[in-house]
Design an enzyme around this catalytic site. Structure first.
Site, PDB file in Angstrom:
ATOM      1  N   LYS A   1      68.208  26.762  38.811  1.00 31.81           N
ATOM      2  CA  LYS A   1      67.139  26.890  37.821  1.00 31.81           C
ATOM      3  C   LYS A   1      65.876  26.205  38.356  1.00 31.81           C
ATOM      4  O   LYS A   1      65.961  25.366  39.263  1.00 31.81           O
ATOM      5  CB  LYS A   1      67.572  26.219  36.500  1.00 31.81           C
ATOM      6  CG  LYS A   1      68.752  26.936  35.843  1.00 31.81           C
ATOM      7  CD  LYS A   1      68.320  28.259  35.238  1.00 31.81           C
ATOM      8  CE  LYS A   1      69.403  28.921  34.430  1.00 31.81           C
ATOM      9  NZ  LYS A   1      70.035  30.083  35.068  1.00 31.81           N
TER      10      LYS A   1
HETATM   11  C1  LIG Z   1      69.411  32.951  29.809  1.00 34.19           C
HETATM   12  C2  LIG Z   1      70.487  31.942  30.091  1.00 34.19           C
HETATM   13  N1  LIG Z   1      71.130  31.376  29.059  1.00 34.19           N
HETATM   14  C3  LIG Z   1      72.075  30.438  29.247  1.00 34.19           C
HETATM   15  C4  LIG Z   1      72.444  30.029  30.510  1.00 34.19           C
HETATM   16  C5  LIG Z   1      73.556  29.051  30.662  1.00 34.19           C
HETATM   17  O1  LIG Z   1      73.217  27.897  31.353  1.00 34.19           O
HETATM   18  P1  LIG Z   1      74.329  27.099  32.211  1.00 34.19           P
HETATM   19  O2  LIG Z   1      74.637  27.893  33.421  1.00 34.19           O
HETATM   20  O3  LIG Z   1      73.653  25.796  32.512  1.00 34.19           O
HETATM   21  O4  LIG Z   1      75.510  26.905  31.322  1.00 34.19           O
HETATM   22  C6  LIG Z   1      71.774  30.561  31.624  1.00 34.19           C
HETATM   23  C7  LIG Z   1      72.080  30.088  32.983  1.00 34.19           C
HETATM   24  O5  LIG Z   1      72.567  30.670  33.861  1.00 34.19           O
HETATM   25  C8  LIG Z   1      70.775  31.567  31.411  1.00 34.19           C
HETATM   26  O6  LIG Z   1      70.134  32.118  32.433  1.00 34.19           O
END
Ligand SMILES: Cc1ncc(COP(=O)(O)O)c(C=O)c1O
Length: 365
Positions: free
Chosen positions: A186
Site C-alpha cells: 500500500k
Molecule cells: C479496497 C481494499 N479493501 C480492503 C483491503 C484489506 O486490507 P488488508 O490487506 O490490510 O487486510 C484492501 C487491501 O488489499 C483493499 O485494497
C-alpha cells in the site's frame, strides 16, 4: 531493463538504518503489544488525518470488521458498496451475516456511482461503504448527504487512499469511520499486516478500542464481543519512521502518475482524478481492450503488470447466494475486462517510465 512493480526493496534500503534501529529497540524492550510505539503512531496518524481519534489495528480487513462491529452491524442488515473492489470490502460485510448490496461504479473514477445509491436503500440498510479505489476518494459530500437523509453510517474503505485529499480533507476523516490498510504494497505500508480506523465520534472510538482487544474494558472484563485486532509494536515502530517520510513518497507517486499520463494519454484511456481531490496512486490503472496480449508483451520486456480486479464481487463464486448474474453491474464488468495496473512506486525514473510507456505504445502496433 527489469522493472519492479512496487519496489519494496528500495523502500527498505532508503531508510534501512532507521528501520533497523527502531526494530531493535522494540525487540530488546521485550514489549511487543500495545506499547509506546502504538501510542506515538496513533497520535501521529490522528494529527496527519486530522480526525479526532485514530486506532492502530491488525489489518485493513480487520479495520472494516471492527468498524462494522462497533456500529452494531449484524445478520439481516444491508450495507451498500461497489462490486469493483478487493474481496475484503464485501467479505467483511458477509462475515457479520449482513448483506453486501452492490451499486455500480462511475466509469471515470472507478468509484461508486452516487446517482445510483438511493435506489439501493431499503429499510434494512445500515451503512454505505464507498471504496476509495486506486487512491482517489469517492464523492463523499454527496454520499454523506444521502446517509444523513436516511440516517445511515458511512464507512470509507480507504485501504488504498491513505493520505489522499478530498476538498482539503484527508481520506479517513470524511466519514463516520475511515478504515485503512498498511499492507506492505500500500502507499503507506508496514513490514507485515497492519491497518487503522479513524472517527470523530468518541463513543465509537471507545467501543472500537475495547473491541480491538476482545471487547475488554478492564483486564478479563469483557463488555462487548470483540476480536484480536491489535497492531503490534514492531509494525507501529516501522510506520512511525515511514509516516515521517510519507509526504515525500506521495509527491513522488504523484509525479510518476503525471509522467505516465503525459506519455500515454494520446494512446490509451488514462486515469482521471477529479479537480477537488488528489490521489495517492495506490495503483496507476489504464484501460485497454486487448489486455492479455499487451500484458504478455510487457512481461517479455521485463515489465510486470497486474489486474485490479478481474472478477467483480457479484460474479464471485462465494457470493453466488446473492443471486446476481452477468449484466447486473455492466460498468464494473467492462472495467474488470479492461483494467491493467502499471508499475507504481516512488522510485520509478524517467528512463524507466519512458521504457514502460514506449513498450505499451509499441504493443498496439
Ligand atoms: C479496497 C481494499 N479493501 C480492503 C483491503 C484489506 O486490507 P488488508 O490487506 O490490510 O487486510 C484492501 C487491501 O488489499 C483493499 O485494497
Amino acid at each position: 531493463m527489469k522493472i519492479d512493480f512496487a519496489n519494496l526493496t528500495k523502500a527498505y534500503d532508503e531508510h534501512s538504518a532507521e528501520f533497523e534501529r527502531v526494530s531493535l529497540d522494540v525487540m530488546s524492550s521485550a514489549r511487543y503489544i500495545l506499547g509506546k510505539e502504538i501510542n506515538e503512531l496513533e497520535a501521529s496518524l490522528q494529527e496527519y488525518v486530522k480526525s479526532d481519534y485514530a486506532l492502530g489495528v491488525s489489518s485493513g480487513t480487520d479495520a472494516l470488521l471492527l468498524a462494522m462491529m462497533a456500529l452494531g452491524i449484524r445478520g439481516g442488515d444491508e450495507i451498500i458498496t461497489t462490486p469493483f473492489t478487493f474481496i475484503a470490502t464485501a467479505e467483511t460485510i458477509a462475515c457479520l451475516g449482513a448483506k453486501p448490496v452492490f451499486v455500480d461504479i462511475d466509469e471515470e473514477t472507478f468509484n461508486i456511482d452516487v446517482s445510483q445509491i438511493e435506489n439501493a436503500i431499503t429499510d434494512k440498510t445500515k451503512a454505505i461503504m464507498p471504496v476509495s479505489l486506486y487512491g482517489q476518494m469517492a464523492d463523499m459530500d454527496e454520499i454523506n448527504a444521502i446517509a444523513a437523509k436516511h440516517n445511515l453510517a458511512v464507512i470509507e474503505d480507504a485501504a488504498q487512499s491513505f493520505g489522499a485529499l478530498y476538498k482539503g480533507k484527508r481520506s479517513c476523516s470524511a466519514s463516520t469511520i475511515g478504515c485503512t490498510s498498511f499492507f506492505p504494497a500500500k502507499p503507506l505500508g508496514c513490514f507485515g499486516d497492519g491497518g487503522a480506523v479513524f472517527t470523530q465520534d468518541r463513543k465509537l472510538y471507545e467501543k472500537m478500542k475495547a473491541m480491538r482487544v476482545h471487547g475488554q474494558v478492564k483486564r478479563y472484563t469483557h463488555k462487548y464481543i470483540g476480536m484480536g485486532g491489535r497492531l503490534d509494536n514492531l509494525q507501529a515502530a516501522i510506520l512511525n519512521v515511514k509516516l515521517r517520510h510519507y509526504g515525500k513518497d506521495i509527491e513522488r507517486r504523484q509525479q510518476v502518475a503525471k509522467q505516465y499520463t503525459e506519455l500515454l494519454k494520446s494512446y490509451v484511456s488514462t486515469p482521471s482524478i477529479k479537480e477537488d481531490r488528489t490521489s495517492v496512486w495506490a495503483q496507476y490503472t489504464i484501460r485497454i481492450k486487448n489486455r492479455k496480449e499487451v500484458q504478455s508483451k510487457l512481461k517479455e520486456a521485463g515489465i510486470p503488470t497486474a489486474v485490479h480486479y478481474p472478477i467483480p464481487m457479484h460474479l464471485q463464486e462465494c457470493f453466488a447466494y446473492l443471486g446476481h448474474k452477468k449484466g447486473d453491474f455492466p460498468i464494473s464488468e467492462t472495467c474488470a475486462t479492461e483494467v491493467m495496473s502499471l508499475p507504481m512506486n516512488p522510485y520509478l525514473t524517467t528512463d524507466e517510465l519512458e521504457y514502460i510507456t514506449s513498450n505499451i505504445i509499441n504493443s498496439f502496433r
